[in-house]
Design an enzyme around this catalytic site. Structure first.
Site, PDB file in Angstrom:
ATOM      1  N   TYR A  16       0.832  -1.198   0.000  1.00 20.24           N
ATOM      2  CA  TYR A  16       0.000   0.000   0.000  1.00 20.24           C
ATOM      3  C   TYR A  16       0.874   1.257   0.000  1.00 20.24           C
ATOM      4  CZ  TYR A  16      -3.543  -3.317   1.751  1.00 20.24           C
ATOM      5  OH  TYR A  16      -4.392  -4.369   1.924  1.00 20.24           O
ATOM      6  N   GLU A  36     -17.108   0.141  23.859  1.00 23.95           N
ATOM      7  CA  GLU A  36     -18.222   0.415  22.939  1.00 23.95           C
ATOM      8  C   GLU A  36     -18.810   1.819  23.131  1.00 23.95           C
ATOM      9  OE1 GLU A  36     -20.662  -3.031  23.636  1.00 23.95           O
ATOM     10  OE2 GLU A  36     -19.898  -4.028  21.830  1.00 23.95           O
TER      11      GLU A  36
END
Ligand SMILES: [Zn+2]
Ligand SMILES: [Zn+2]
Length: 417
Positions: free
Chosen positions: A313, A386
């Site tokens: 990449y 979360e």
């Protein structure tokens, strides 16, 4: 600092009238948590994301968002706003890693040897949450939002085939953003850094060849092991002495193997490594320097070397004006704390999107001692807090709203070839 004079055209919305970007609804947040846990239980490796793709499609259908497939297991969704404006894209990656989970979470991976250890489960769920919020506000939304769910970020790379199959072309995307969870920041914190944020990731394969023989008679052989040892040490000179100390470059040899037993002189040693850089000048230089050192040091020992470099990449470069203006926008219009972390030498195939259109890679804080979220990505103990999920949804929605309305720096429809 944002220079308003540098903004292309007049913003649609005067600063005073800008929408304050709230967090998502309680229902959306609950749904995102549920989706994230469902995806987490069923991790899939690159280009095998069939269950995840089906989940994304079901969710977009349930919301009412049009979508199409791309790159095999990828999905492109479109939310069309009721007001004129720009085309913004939001990108999430969907793939997991070949890691065996050891978190002990109730929704831990059900598949042995596969785990969402990089947070791509959260990325996909947050983009679905943003999709829900954007669709709900579509009548007051400027422009169009392209939702890009891409496969295989961890390899072999899903961004390029998504682009090749028109993810940025239909409609023509003018700016793109992504989130990556980051255990250096806490929930409620994001980081937006102009310029390079991730490095290029080129792979190096070296074989040093000597001449085998008996361990008792080294003068009759060419020992590949000391030659390889000297090569490894000499390669350290690149980062230490050859690269401008104010620039970034890494040469790491990750594996080395060779030889047969204690009394046999090895005829061959094989090594693999990774080369990393933020700038193409440094990247190209690394390749040439590695070749010079490996070939000449091996020759100095009477051995030979074969070098193979596989380009990975490119570096991820955040568009400076887009990143600055979005950071400023988030400071003014959201309750999130906006940091500016230093770039890392990690890799990301979002780089290919960023080569085509102005892009911003945003880091999302997920660290908390209480939630046990202290381990780095790719660890079998990796977990996120979360509480970060609604912050991520809020950030994605904010980007789409601001880009669509031209409230951040947008250059209409420029596409590099
Ligand atoms: Zn990763
Ligand atoms: Zn990742």
């Amino acid at each position: 600092m944002l220079d308003p004079a540098s903004l292309a055209g007049q913003p649609h919305t005067a600063a005073a009238d800008r929408q304050v970007i709230e967090g998502p609804s309680v229902q959306t947040t609950e749904r995102v948590v549920e989706l994230r846990r469902t995806i987490h239980r069923r991790p899939e490796l690159g280009f095998e994301e069939h269950e995840t793709q089906a989940l994304v499609e079901r969710e977009l259908d349930a919301i009412g968002i049009e979508h199409r497939r791309a790159a095999g297991t990828g999905v492109v969704g479109i939310v069309r706003g009721g007001l004129p404006g720009h085309v913004a894209a939001l990108r999430a990656d969907m793939d997991a890693l070949p890691v065996t989970e050891r978190t002990g979470l109730p929704f831990a991976s059900e598949i042995d040897g596969k785990m969402h250890a990089c947070g791509h489960d959260a990325h996909t769920a947050m983009l679905l949450g943003a999709a829900r919020e954007l669709y709900a506000m579509r009548e007051r939304l400027h422009g169009t939002v392209v939702l890009i769910f891409q496969p295989a970020e961890e390899g072999p790379g899903g961004a390029e085939p998504m682009i090749a199959q028109g993810a940025l072309d239909d409609p023509k995307v003018e700016a793109i953003a992504m989130l990556h969870v980051d255990p250096r920041l806490a929930p409620g914190e994001i980081s937006i850094t102009p310029g390079p944020v991730n490095a290029s990731t080129d792979e190096l394969f070296v074989t040093v060849r000597g001449k085998g023989g008996h361990g008792a008679y080294p003068h009759t052989a060419v020992d590949a092991i000391p030659a390889a040892g000297a090569v490894v040490l000499a390669l350290q000179n690149i980062a230490a002495r050859e690269i401008d100390p104010l620039k970034s470059g890494v040469v790491t040899i990750g594996t080395i193997e060779g030889g047969y037993r204690n009394n046999v002189i090895a005829d061959e040693v094989r090594m693999t490594g990774t080369l990393r850089a933020h700038e193409s000048e440094v990247r190209d230089g690394l390749e040439a320097r590695v070749r010079r050192i490996v070939e000449n040091v091996a020759a100095g020992y009477g051995a030979s070397a074969e070098i193979r470099l596989v380009r990975g990449y490119p570096p991820v470069i955040n568009d400076a004006k887009l990143a600055e203006s979005f950071a400023q926008y988030m400071r003014e219009c959201s309750s999130l704390r906006v940091e500016r972390l230093a770039p890392t030498m990690g890799g990301e195939d979002f780089a290919y999107f960023a080569q085509r259109v102005p892009a911003v890679h945003v880091r999302l804080g997920v660290r908390s001692e209480g939630a046990g979220s202290v381990h780095p990505g790719h660890s079998p103990l990796f977990r996120i807090d979360e509480a970060a999920l609604p912050c991520g949804v809020q950030t994605l929605v904010a980007f789409a709203v601001a880009a669509g309305a031209g409230d951040i720096h947008i250059i209409p429809a420029i596409h590099k070839p």
